[in-house]
Scaffold this motif. Structure first.
Motif, PDB file in Angstrom:
ATOM      1  N   TYR A 112      57.821 -32.164  45.110  1.00 28.25           N
ATOM      2  CA  TYR A 112      57.700 -33.103  45.125  1.00 28.25           C
ATOM      3  C   TYR A 112      56.098 -33.879  44.129  1.00 28.25           C
ATOM      4  CZ  TYR A 112      55.785 -37.636  47.246  1.00 28.25           C
ATOM      5  OH  TYR A 112      55.474 -38.993  47.002  1.00 28.25           O
ATOM      6  N   SER A 113      56.194 -34.779  43.352  1.00 31.04           N
ATOM      7  CA  SER A 113      55.977 -34.635  42.339  1.00 31.04           C
ATOM      8  C   SER A 113      55.071 -35.607  41.922  1.00 31.04           C
ATOM      9  CB  SER A 113      55.869 -33.966  40.621  1.00 31.04           C
ATOM     10  OG  SER A 113      56.745 -35.327  40.121  1.00 31.04           O
ATOM     11  N   GLY A 114      53.926 -36.191  43.081  1.00 29.26           N
ATOM     12  CA  GLY A 114      54.166 -37.813  43.072  1.00 29.26           C
ATOM     13  C   GLY A 114      54.929 -39.135  43.483  1.00 29.26           C
ATOM     14  N   SER A 115      56.015 -39.235  43.055  1.00 26.99           N
ATOM     15  CA  SER A 115      56.626 -40.401  43.333  1.00 26.99           C
ATOM     16  C   SER A 115      58.329 -40.074  43.570  1.00 26.99           C
ATOM     17  CB  SER A 115      56.432 -41.388  42.512  1.00 26.99           C
ATOM     18  OG  SER A 115      57.345 -41.234  41.668  1.00 26.99           O
ATOM     19  N   SER A 116      58.354 -38.929  43.307  1.00 26.94           N
ATOM     20  CA  SER A 116      59.946 -38.360  43.575  1.00 26.94           C
ATOM     21  C   SER A 116      59.848 -36.881  43.692  1.00 26.94           C
ATOM     22  CB  SER A 116      60.468 -38.839  42.326  1.00 26.94           C
ATOM     23  OG  SER A 116      59.685 -38.367  40.696  1.00 26.94           O
ATOM     24  N   ASP A 128      53.526 -19.524  36.215  1.00 26.61           N
ATOM     25  CA  ASP A 128      53.587 -19.919  34.746  1.00 26.61           C
ATOM     26  C   ASP A 128      55.356 -21.025  35.420  1.00 26.61           C
ATOM     27  OD1 ASP A 128      52.255 -18.070  33.596  1.00 26.61           O
ATOM     28  OD2 ASP A 128      54.120 -17.054  33.534  1.00 26.61           O
ATOM     29  N   ALA A 129      54.769 -22.092  35.971  1.00 27.24           N
ATOM     30  CA  ALA A 129      56.131 -23.256  36.619  1.00 27.24           C
ATOM     31  C   ALA A 129      55.784 -23.953  35.679  1.00 27.24           C
ATOM     32  CB  ALA A 129      55.172 -23.644  37.585  1.00 27.24           C
ATOM     33  N   ARG A 130      57.078 -24.778  35.523  1.00 25.75           N
ATOM     34  CA  ARG A 130      57.496 -25.393  34.357  1.00 25.75           C
ATOM     35  C   ARG A 130      58.711 -27.065  35.359  1.00 25.75           C
ATOM     36  NH1 ARG A 130      62.347 -25.357  30.640  1.00 25.75           N
ATOM     37  NH2 ARG A 130      62.503 -23.384  31.003  1.00 25.75           N
ATOM     38  N   GLN A 131      58.349 -27.913  35.124  1.00 20.70           N
ATOM     39  CA  GLN A 131      59.318 -28.533  35.393  1.00 20.70           C
ATOM     40  C   GLN A 131      60.283 -29.426  34.513  1.00 20.70           C
ATOM     41  OE1 GLN A 131      56.603 -32.070  36.440  1.00 20.70           O
ATOM     42  NE2 GLN A 131      58.625 -33.656  36.344  1.00 20.70           N
ATOM     43  N   ILE A 132      61.516 -28.947  35.380  1.00 22.39           N
ATOM     44  CA  ILE A 132      62.493 -29.578  34.131  1.00 22.39           C
ATOM     45  C   ILE A 132      63.228 -31.031  34.330  1.00 22.39           C
ATOM     46  CG2 ILE A 132      62.905 -26.933  33.776  1.00 22.39           C
ATOM     47  CD1 ILE A 132      65.277 -27.309  35.582  1.00 22.39           C
ATOM     48  N   THR A 133      63.441 -31.794  35.138  1.00 18.05           N
ATOM     49  CA  THR A 133      63.178 -32.922  35.539  1.00 18.05           C
ATOM     50  C   THR A 133      61.833 -33.701  35.728  1.00 18.05           C
ATOM     51  OG1 THR A 133      63.594 -32.772  37.948  1.00 18.05           O
ATOM     52  CG2 THR A 133      65.597 -32.029  36.177  1.00 18.05           C
ATOM     53  N   ASN A 134      62.640 -34.787  34.999  1.00 16.68           N
ATOM     54  CA  ASN A 134      61.196 -35.929  35.528  1.00 16.68           C
ATOM     55  C   ASN A 134      61.383 -37.419  34.377  1.00 16.68           C
ATOM     56  OD1 ASN A 134      58.731 -37.196  35.524  1.00 16.68           O
ATOM     57  ND2 ASN A 134      58.100 -36.441  33.434  1.00 16.68           N
ATOM     58  N   ASP A 135      61.810 -37.975  36.281  1.00 20.38           N
ATOM     59  CA  ASP A 135      61.961 -39.253  36.497  1.00 20.38           C
ATOM     60  C   ASP A 135      62.307 -40.246  37.753  1.00 20.38           C
ATOM     61  OD1 ASP A 135      64.529 -38.167  38.242  1.00 20.38           O
ATOM     62  OD2 ASP A 135      66.189 -37.895  35.861  1.00 20.38           O
ATOM     63  N   ILE A 136      62.629 -41.266  38.172  1.00 19.56           N
ATOM     64  CA  ILE A 136      62.168 -41.609  39.065  1.00 19.56           C
ATOM     65  C   ILE A 136      62.923 -41.023  40.723  1.00 19.56           C
ATOM     66  CG2 ILE A 136      60.895 -43.823  38.534  1.00 19.56           C
ATOM     67  CD1 ILE A 136      63.518 -45.352  38.794  1.00 19.56           C
ATOM     68  N   THR A 157      70.429 -39.902  40.976  1.00 19.74           N
ATOM     69  CA  THR A 157      70.102 -41.496  39.317  1.00 19.74           C
ATOM     70  C   THR A 157      70.316 -42.721  39.436  1.00 19.74           C
ATOM     71  OG1 THR A 157      70.209 -38.836  39.127  1.00 19.74           O
ATOM     72  CG2 THR A 157      70.221 -40.954  37.350  1.00 19.74           C
ATOM     73  N   GLY A 158      69.148 -43.005  39.524  1.00 20.50           N
ATOM     74  CA  GLY A 158      69.612 -44.736  39.146  1.00 20.50           C
ATOM     75  C   GLY A 158      69.663 -45.740  40.703  1.00 20.50           C
TER      76      GLY A 158
END
Length: 363
Positions: A112-116, A128-136, A157-158
């Motif tokens: 969970y990254s704040g809103s989603s 060494d964490a890397r975020q690979i998706t980032n949308d609502i 999505t959507g």
């Protein structure tokens, strides 16, 4: 004079004979007393020996019973093996849905990254964490392609009410929708040949959860009819020949672990006292899963053909679910949750344990 001497000698001879007779009688009496004492001693010794024998038998029975009750549980596939389990180690705080990469160097998970909720990749120790998706939308339930070059995940999505499976090529970040919009998806898994994805979902306007396989290139969809009230969380075996999943029979409230061939044949129940969130071992001989028969979910291992399970975790306050087995078979990562599956980000976490199968010394 000679007569007197003779009489005296005769008297002494009589006394000697009388004394001899007395001594002989005393010897007989002593022997009789000794024999009686010996008989009594032998009887007592025999009684003691019988009591000791009975006590030894009782002790053997009690010891055998206790050893059966408290000895480590054996793996039913190999009665000469036991398992050691390390203390759990936290890898990712508040993460969930973790999966090992095929080379054991990375883990994919949802956070969970704040809103989603989005998909992340981290090194095997959680760094060494890397975020690979980032949308609502919410992206969850990641799974790796067999060569480690891509990741599949579910997303709403959507404005979709249902989740759909997408795949992402990691080098290019190219995203492709894998499952149709007509099926609401829960989770998926990639086949060993990289051509298929197995997933569970619900067709719109149909309440029953079923298992499907889709061919990624042709988009051909196959529904695997199990005739069960519910079938979910499927995973291909390492060779792609079988599928393990959790299921609920009609008129039952207990989920159990089942397997079937990848074409839907040879349906087989593996557990009988409950089981959810199944995961194959790298060699396909065992299945890790969760069971809440102790009041909360703990991790277990069972032979892929069924048998006596081995309990891995013994938590009294948390739930351990969604095991993922490393290809080396040394490590299992899993989600830890406080309370129900619908957890808040603050009470989830990804942990790892090391497991070691130990050959028992021959007797």
């Amino acid at each position: 004079m000679f007569k007197h001497a003779a009489n005296q000698k005769q008297g002494e001879s009589g006394r000697i004979e009388e004394s001899t007779q007395l001594n002989s009688a005393e010897n007989v009496e002593v022997r009789q007393i000794g024999a009686a004492i010996l008989d009594t001693a032998l009887c007592r010794i025999w009684t003691v020996m019988r009591v000791c024998t009975i006590l030894a038998v009782l002790l053997f029975i009690i010891t055998t019973s206790c050893s059966k009750q408290f000895s480590p549980v054996e793996n039913s596939s190999d009665q000469n093996k036991l398992v050691n389990v390390s203390e759990p180690q936290l890898l990712v705080e508040n993460g969930k849905h973790a999966k090992w990469s095929p080379d054991d160097q990375w883990i994919a998970y949802a956070l969970y990254s704040g809103s989603s909720t989005d998909i992340y990749i981290a090194s095997k120790d959680g760094g060494d964490a890397r975020q690979i998706t980032n949308d609502i939308s919410n992206e969850e339930q990641p799974f790796w392609s067999p060569d480690g070059s891509a990741i599949g995940f579910s997303s709403n999505t959507g404005e979709k009410q249902y989740h759909t499976i997408f795949t992402m090529v990691l080098d290019s970040n190219k995203i492709t929708q894998a499952t149709p919009d007509t099926i609401g998806v829960q989770s998926g898994d990639w086949s060993a040949d990289g051509r298929h994805v197995v997933f569970d979902g619900v067709r719109k306007n149909k309440p029953a959860n079923s298992i499907f396989i889709i061919e990624l290139m042709s988009r051909q969809l196959i529904s695997l009819a199990t005739n069960l009230a519910y079938a979910g969380r499927p995973q291909f075996s390492p060779d792609g020949a079988k599928i393990v999943f959790e299921a609920l029979e009609h008129n039952s409230q207990i989920y159990n672990i089942w397997t079937m061939n990848s074409d839907g044949t040879e349906l087989k129940q593996i557990t009988t006292d409950g089981g959810e969130y199944p995961c194959w071992s790298p060699d396909g001989n065992k299945i890790a899963y969760s069971n809440n028969r102790t009041g909360n979910y703990d991790l277990y291992i069972i032979d892929s053909n069924g048998g006596q399970p081995i309990q891995l975790t013994h938590s009294k306050e948390t739930n351990e679910v969604r095991a993922s087995w490393s290809s080396s078979e040394e490590y299992i990562i899993y989600d830890t949750m406080m309370g129900s599956e619908n957890v808040t980000p603050q009470n989830a976490g990804i942990y790892v344990i090391k497991i070691e199968f130990i050959a028992r010394a021959s007797k």
